[in-house]
Every structure is written in C-alpha cells, then in structure tokens.
Design a protein around this motif. Structure first.
Motif, short mmCIF file in Angstrom:
data_model
loop_
_atom_site.label_atom_id
_atom_site.label_comp_id
_atom_site.label_asym_id
_atom_site.label_seq_id
_atom_site.Cartn_x
_atom_site.Cartn_y
_atom_site.Cartn_z
N VAL A 176 0.84 -1.20 0.00
CA VAL A 176 0.00 0.00 0.00
C VAL A 176 0.87 1.25 0.00
O VAL A 176 0.60 2.21 -0.74
CB VAL A 176 -0.97 0.01 1.20
CG1 VAL A 176 -1.76 1.31 1.25
CG2 VAL A 176 -1.92 -1.19 1.12
N ALA A 177 1.92 1.25 0.81
CA ALA A 177 2.84 2.40 0.82
C ALA A 177 3.44 2.64 -0.55
O ALA A 177 3.50 3.78 -1.03
CB ALA A 177 3.94 2.17 1.85
N ARG A 178 3.87 1.58 -1.21
CA ARG A 178 4.43 1.72 -2.55
C ARG A 178 3.38 2.26 -3.53
O ARG A 178 3.68 3.13 -4.36
CB ARG A 178 4.92 0.36 -3.06
CG ARG A 178 6.16 -0.16 -2.39
CD ARG A 178 6.65 -1.38 -3.14
NE ARG A 178 7.78 -2.00 -2.50
CZ ARG A 178 8.45 -3.03 -3.01
NH1 ARG A 178 8.09 -3.51 -4.18
NH2 ARG A 178 9.48 -3.55 -2.37
N ALA A 179 2.18 1.72 -3.46
CA ALA A 179 1.14 2.10 -4.42
C ALA A 179 0.74 3.57 -4.27
O ALA A 179 0.50 4.26 -5.25
CB ALA A 179 -0.08 1.20 -4.26
N VAL A 180 0.70 4.05 -3.03
CA VAL A 180 0.39 5.47 -2.80
C VAL A 180 1.54 6.33 -3.30
O VAL A 180 1.35 7.32 -4.02
CB VAL A 180 0.11 5.75 -1.32
CG1 VAL A 180 -0.04 7.25 -1.08
CG2 VAL A 180 -1.14 5.02 -0.86
#
Length: 317
Positions: A176-180
């Motif tokens: 999720v951190a990467r995707a944001v």
C-alpha cells in the motif's frame, strides 16, 4: 446419470455450461470452470499466484490457490446465494491456472507476476487472483493501474500494509505504501476495513478499525465504502486475516478481535455499486487451517467477487 458431468474443468463444451460433478470428485478448478490458457471469449479469469516468500510470520500461503479451488467445489452447480442467479450462465469464466514463478529467484517474482497479469488483462477480461501472500497484490495492482489509471483501493484486512521499504524488498506489509507513493492508488478515495494493528503511516487512507466494524451494521459499512470511493474505479483486495481467527485460523498473521465471515460477506453483498476493475483473495494458509474453515471462507469471498461482477454486467445491459 446421463445429465451428470465429471471433470467438468476439462470436459465442458461451453464456457457458460453448468457443472454437476460430485463435490468429492472431479478436477478441482475454481468452481469447476474450464482450465485453459485460451482467453478468447472469457469475461472473467481466475488465476492463482502461489507465492509466500514475503511472509513475516508463518509461511504456507503458496498452498492457498490449491486450497481455495478445492473448497470452491461445494458451490459449483447451484444458483449462487445470495445473488440468486446462475453466475456462469451469464458470464463466461475460466480458470487460467497458476502464475509460473522461479522459487529460487525471488527478485524476479514481481516482474513475472506483472507480466502474466498483463497478458490476462490485455484480453479485456476481469481478473480475480487467488494468493499467495499479500505481496502479490503489488505487481497485480500495478498491472491494473497501467490499464485503468489510478485506482481506489478497497482493502479488507487486519493490517494496513503501509510499511515503507527500499523498493527492492520482498515484503507483504508494504504494497500500500508503494502504491500510494507511485500514484497507483488514489489514497483520498481508498479505504481499509477491519484494521486491528498500527503502522507508521496511513497516507490519508480512510480506516474502519476492527472495533468500529464491530459496532456498525453491514449496511452502514457498505454505505461508507460506496460513498468514500465516490464512483472511482476500484481494486478490491481481501486478506483473509480481516476475519477473526475463529472464522479464518489458516493464515500467517492472525489477529484476534475481527469480524465474522457472516458480517463481512453481508458487506460484500452490498458493494454492487462499486466499479470493481480487479480483485484478489490472499493469505489463506492451509497448514494452519482446520476442516478447510479458512479455505471455505476464501472461496466464498471469491465467489462473491464474481457475483458482484455478474450483477454489474447484468445491470449494464
């Protein structure tokens, strides 16, 4: 017996034919759908990503796709509750089998998953993925965003998966951190349901914590999800540990205090207004399961995802 089928996954004459295999026998594709690499004519594709090298606790989710397929046999030949429709009479669904991965070269795993996901998505079919640990969502959501643009993430999970990493790490807690960070998901329209742990960042994603879910009705939860995503294209990811361990003991990082399968399935049933572009069910770990409890829950969630897709297609006609 003349009207009965056996090994429907191989002997079906149509992508929309109904299986009548005994639940205890026959080839175990997902809900007896035809096993094929031919994407022509498929409205939806189910495939597995048997990968668990990113787990931080208990491994075993590489066996998840097999277990979910096996559990799905109990659904294969009836109108599907609660949709009250023959999903496969209206929507051509195939089982594409599993993603081919090199178990000894994990750094090549994300590119391999993304490449094979792109092949499926290029056909125009809806893709439902059976994991595997939650790391597999990272390359899969990348493939969806390349096709559809930034997506609202609707995540059922006990964990936020927002731990930052160096972009080379193989970790199921950071997608999720990467995707944001990479603009793949729209944090302002994304929502996480059932969270029962803390992480350093929330990135502006709305969170419905476990205790809040406990106090809310299924209708209230679904209403919040629909209003918060606000018509955006959605990627729906379901980590089986969203459920309390009483309902899904077979997972790598169980967290007590979660919702029942009945409540969360009731939420899912109400999400037919979402514009779901892709979906997955992850973190089913058979070595820690008992009597296929978690696999049955995972297979049911996957069937609901296909039911939502069928309902949306029917409404668009």
């Amino acid at each position: 017996m003349a009207q009965k089928s056996i090994d429907h996954a191989f002997t079906a004459t149509s992508l929309t034919s109904t299986a009548t295999d005994p639940t205890f026998a026959g080839a175990l594709s997902f809900m007896r759908r035809r096993f094929t690499k031919d994407l022509v004519g498929a409205d939806a594709v189910v495939w597995g990503v048997p990968f668990d090298a990113a787990t931080s606790n208990r491994p075993g989710t590489r066996f998840g796709p097999q277990a979910i397929r096996r559990a799905s046999a109990i659904f294969d030949n009836d109108p599907q509750y609660p949709f009250n429709r023959e999903i496969f009479a209206e929507m051509a669904v195939i089982d594409y089998g599993d993603c081919l991965l090199d178990y000894g070269n994990h750094q090549e795993t994300p590119a391999a998953i993304e490449r094979q996901a792109n092949t499926i998505l290029h056909s125009g079919a809806f893709m439902l993925t059976l994991g595997g640990d939650h790391y597999v969502t990272w390359p899969i959501v990348k493939a969806h965003a390349a096709r559809h643009g930034p997506l609202a993430l609707v995540q059922f999970d006990a964990h936020q998966d927002t731990w930052l990493d160096d972009d080379r790490r193989i970790d199921h807690g950071s997608f999720v951190a990467r995707a944001v960070r990479d603009g793949i998901i729209d944090a302002g329209r994304s929502i996480q349901i059932g969270i029962r742990t803390h992480a350093p960042e929330d990135f502006g994603i709305r969170i419905l914590y476990g205790h809040q879910v406990e106090e809310m009705s299924a209708a209230e939860i679904a209403s919040i999800v629909i209003s918060h995503t606000n018509g955006a294209p959605v990627y729906l990811t379901f980590d089986i540990d969203c459920l309390d361990p009483a309902y899904a003991p077979g997972t790598g990082t169980p967290v007590a205090g979660g919702p029942s399968s009945a409540k969360i399935l009731s939420v899912l049933q109400r999400l037919h207004q979402l514009d779901i572009r892709g979906a997955d069910v992850v973190e089913v770990s058979p070595p820690y399961d008992h009597a296929d409890i978690s696999a049955i829950a995972g297979a049911t969630v996957a069937m609901y995802m296909l039911g939502l897709r069928a309902e949306r297609r029917a409404a668009a006609r």
